[in-house]
Design a protein around this motif. Structure first.
Motif, PDB file in Angstrom:
ATOM      1  N   MET A   1       0.537  -1.426   0.435  1.00  5.94           N
ATOM      2  CA  MET A   1      -0.082  -0.256   0.096  1.00  5.94           C
ATOM      3  C   MET A   1       0.954   1.349  -0.249  1.00  5.94           C
ATOM      4  O   MET A   1       0.827   2.246  -0.282  1.00  5.94           O
ATOM      5  N   PRO A   2       2.439   1.514   0.711  1.00  9.11           N
ATOM      6  CA  PRO A   2       2.371   2.338   0.794  1.00  9.11           C
ATOM      7  C   PRO A   2       3.812   2.758  -1.230  1.00  9.11           C
ATOM      8  O   PRO A   2       3.044   3.470  -1.154  1.00  9.11           O
ATOM      9  N   ARG A   3       3.347   1.696  -1.625  1.00  7.85           N
ATOM     10  CA  ARG A   3       3.898   1.835  -2.817  1.00  7.85           C
ATOM     11  C   ARG A   3       2.847   2.742  -3.437  1.00  7.85           C
ATOM     12  O   ARG A   3       3.243   3.328  -4.157  1.00  7.85           O
ATOM     13  N   LEU A   4       2.072   2.312  -3.573  1.00  6.26           N
ATOM     14  CA  LEU A   4       0.590   3.251  -4.504  1.00  6.26           C
ATOM     15  C   LEU A   4       0.948   4.413  -3.988  1.00  6.26           C
ATOM     16  O   LEU A   4       0.309   5.063  -4.544  1.00  6.26           O
ATOM     17  N   VAL A   5       0.481   4.422  -2.573  1.00  5.59           N
ATOM     18  CA  VAL A   5       0.311   6.338  -2.124  1.00  5.59           C
ATOM     19  C   VAL A   5       1.771   6.926  -2.258  1.00  5.59           C
ATOM     20  O   VAL A   5       1.311   8.024  -3.255  1.00  5.59           O
ATOM     21  N   GLN A   6       3.271   6.359  -2.734  1.00  4.59           N
ATOM     22  CA  GLN A   6       3.599   7.172  -3.348  1.00  4.59           C
ATOM     23  C   GLN A   6       3.434   7.503  -4.615  1.00  4.59           C
ATOM     24  O   GLN A   6       4.108   8.059  -5.652  1.00  4.59           O
ATOM     25  N   MET A   7       3.107   6.611  -5.290  1.00  2.00           N
ATOM     26  CA  MET A   7       3.033   6.323  -6.833  1.00  2.00           C
ATOM     27  C   MET A   7       1.753   8.190  -7.436  1.00  2.00           C
ATOM     28  O   MET A   7       2.344   8.919  -7.779  1.00  2.00           O
ATOM     29  N   TYR A   8       0.732   7.411  -6.267  1.00  2.00           N
ATOM     30  CA  TYR A   8      -0.205   8.489  -6.100  1.00  2.00           C
ATOM     31  C   TYR A   8       0.440  10.181  -6.245  1.00  2.00           C
ATOM     32  O   TYR A   8       0.504  11.344  -6.792  1.00  2.00           O
ATOM     33  N   LEU A   9       1.035   9.721  -4.531  1.00  2.00           N
ATOM     34  CA  LEU A   9       1.781  11.555  -5.099  1.00  2.00           C
ATOM     35  C   LEU A   9       2.471  11.959  -5.566  1.00  2.00           C
ATOM     36  O   LEU A   9       3.021  12.987  -5.735  1.00  2.00           O
ATOM     37  N   ASP A  10       3.005  11.119  -6.900  1.00  2.00           N
ATOM     38  CA  ASP A  10       4.187  11.161  -7.700  1.00  2.00           C
ATOM     39  C   ASP A  10       4.078  11.140  -8.578  1.00  2.00           C
ATOM     40  O   ASP A  10       4.578  12.153  -9.658  1.00  2.00           O
ATOM     41  N   GLY A  11       2.495  11.858  -9.239  1.00  2.00           N
ATOM     42  CA  GLY A  11       1.851  11.489  -9.998  1.00  2.00           C
ATOM     43  C   GLY A  11       1.420  10.337 -11.222  1.00  2.00           C
ATOM     44  O   GLY A  11       1.187  10.569 -11.773  1.00  2.00           O
ATOM     45  N   LEU A  12       1.931   8.851 -10.997  1.00  2.00           N
ATOM     46  CA  LEU A  12       2.092   8.462 -11.999  1.00  2.00           C
ATOM     47  C   LEU A  12       0.709   7.687 -11.689  1.00  2.00           C
ATOM     48  O   LEU A  12       0.905   6.661 -12.238  1.00  2.00           O
ATOM     49  N   LEU A  13       0.082   7.653 -10.464  1.00  2.00           N
ATOM     50  CA  LEU A  13      -0.842   6.968 -10.138  1.00  2.00           C
ATOM     51  C   LEU A  13      -2.132   7.821 -10.601  1.00  2.00           C
ATOM     52  O   LEU A  13      -2.931   9.016  -9.411  1.00  2.00           O
ATOM     53  N   ASP A  14      -3.506   8.042 -11.686  1.00  2.00           N
ATOM     54  CA  ASP A  14      -3.718   8.584 -11.656  1.00  2.00           C
ATOM     55  C   ASP A  14      -5.347   8.358 -11.274  1.00  2.00           C
ATOM     56  O   ASP A  14      -6.028   7.640 -11.755  1.00  2.00           O
ATOM     57  N   LEU A  15      -5.750   8.204  -9.577  1.00  2.00           N
ATOM     58  CA  LEU A  15      -6.801   7.790  -9.273  1.00  2.00           C
ATOM     59  C   LEU A  15      -8.282   9.000  -8.791  1.00  2.00           C
ATOM     60  O   LEU A  15      -9.296   8.798  -9.302  1.00  2.00           O
ATOM     61  N   ASP A  16      -7.453  10.286  -9.589  1.00  2.00           N
ATOM     62  CA  ASP A  16      -8.413  11.297  -9.715  1.00  2.00           C
ATOM     63  C   ASP A  16      -9.499  10.620 -10.621  1.00  2.00           C
ATOM     64  O   ASP A  16     -10.949  11.190 -10.920  1.00  2.00           O
ATOM     65  N   SER A  17      -9.719  10.947 -11.312  1.00  2.00           N
ATOM     66  CA  SER A  17      -9.534  10.428 -13.032  1.00  2.00           C
ATOM     67  C   SER A  17     -10.972   9.179 -12.772  1.00  2.00           C
ATOM     68  O   SER A  17     -11.884   9.109 -13.266  1.00  2.00           O
ATOM     69  N   MET A  18     -10.478   8.016 -11.677  1.00  2.00           N
ATOM     70  CA  MET A  18     -11.147   7.914 -11.323  1.00  2.00           C
ATOM     71  C   MET A  18     -12.636   7.632 -10.558  1.00  2.00           C
ATOM     72  O   MET A  18     -13.844   6.994 -10.189  1.00  2.00           O
ATOM     73  N   VAL A  19     -12.658   8.883  -9.624  1.00  2.00           N
ATOM     74  CA  VAL A  19     -13.793   9.533  -8.383  1.00  2.00           C
ATOM     75  C   VAL A  19     -14.612   9.576  -9.605  1.00  2.00           C
ATOM     76  O   VAL A  19     -15.127  10.922 -10.199  1.00  2.00           O
TER      77      VAL A  19
END
Length: 48
Positions: A1-19
């Motif tokens: 889970m920490p890896r996914l959080v870091q990816m989101y914070l680094d802009g590598l995982l776009d969760l915002d467009s999924m909401v």
């Protein structure tokens, strides 16, 4: 889970467009009706 959080914070995982929408806890029942009707897929509950 920490890896996914870091990816989101680094802009590598776009969760915002999924909401689809942000709702309050009081809007949960309406969000479930939208889900059942196929009008919304992903809602995020915001606690303030």
């Amino acid at each position: 889970m920490p890896r996914l959080v870091q990816m989101y914070l680094d802009g590598l995982l776009d969760l915002d467009s999924m909401v689809a929408e942000r709702i309050s806890l009081g809007e949960v029942n309406e969000a479930m009706e939208k889900l059942r009707g196929g009008h919304s897929v992903r809602s995020v509950i915001e606690f303030a």
